[in-house]
Design a protein around this motif. Sequence first.
Motif, PDB file in Angstrom:
ATOM      1  N   ALA A   1       0.785   1.362  -9.798  1.00 17.24           N
ATOM      2  CA  ALA A   1       0.710   1.944  -8.458  1.00 17.24           C
ATOM      3  C   ALA A   1      -0.313   1.191  -7.609  1.00 17.24           C
ATOM      4  O   ALA A   1      -0.086   0.942  -6.424  1.00 17.24           O
ATOM      5  N   VAL A   2      -1.426   0.796  -8.222  1.00 17.50           N
ATOM      6  CA  VAL A   2      -2.424   0.004  -7.490  1.00 17.50           C
ATOM      7  C   VAL A   2      -1.835  -1.343  -7.115  1.00 17.50           C
ATOM      8  O   VAL A   2      -2.024  -1.821  -5.993  1.00 17.50           O
ATOM      9  N   VAL A   3      -1.087  -1.960  -8.013  1.00 18.01           N
ATOM     10  CA  VAL A   3      -0.440  -3.241  -7.698  1.00 18.01           C
ATOM     11  C   VAL A   3       0.509  -3.072  -6.518  1.00 18.01           C
ATOM     12  O   VAL A   3       0.518  -3.892  -5.598  1.00 18.01           O
ATOM     13  N   ALA A   4       1.293  -2.009  -6.509  1.00 22.23           N
ATOM     14  CA  ALA A   4       2.203  -1.748  -5.385  1.00 22.23           C
ATOM     15  C   ALA A   4       1.421  -1.581  -4.085  1.00 22.23           C
ATOM     16  O   ALA A   4       1.840  -2.079  -3.029  1.00 22.23           O
ATOM     17  N   LEU A   5       0.273  -0.921  -4.154  1.00 22.79           N
ATOM     18  CA  LEU A   5      -0.592  -0.760  -2.984  1.00 22.79           C
ATOM     19  C   LEU A   5      -1.094  -2.125  -2.512  1.00 22.79           C
ATOM     20  O   LEU A   5      -1.045  -2.437  -1.324  1.00 22.79           O
ATOM     21  N   LEU A   6      -1.553  -2.945  -3.451  1.00 20.84           N
ATOM     22  CA  LEU A   6      -2.090  -4.261  -3.106  1.00 20.84           C
ATOM     23  C   LEU A   6      -1.011  -5.204  -2.574  1.00 20.84           C
ATOM     24  O   LEU A   6      -1.284  -6.043  -1.716  1.00 20.84           O
TER      25      LEU A   6
END
Length: 76
Positions: free
Chosen positions: A62-67
């Motif tokens: 989810a953090v990767v998708a945010l980034l």
Amino acid sequence: MSFLAYLNTIQQKTGKTPDDLRALGRERGWTQGDTLAPGVKPMAIVATLKDELGLGHGHAMAVVALLKGHKKEGDA
């Protein structure tokens, strides 16, 4: 689980807001503008987030998708 639920759980666990996570991405050289920097491998980010923040795989993704800019706060 909605994307917002992932972000809320990450904040509860780590104390880091989405803006904090974006700042971390910039500090680590993971991002360039609103997406990942060239040559940055998402799984390297995931491994670091698991190791340093204690996130599970789904939350780290989810953090990767945010980034990457693919998801934002409020997305389902």
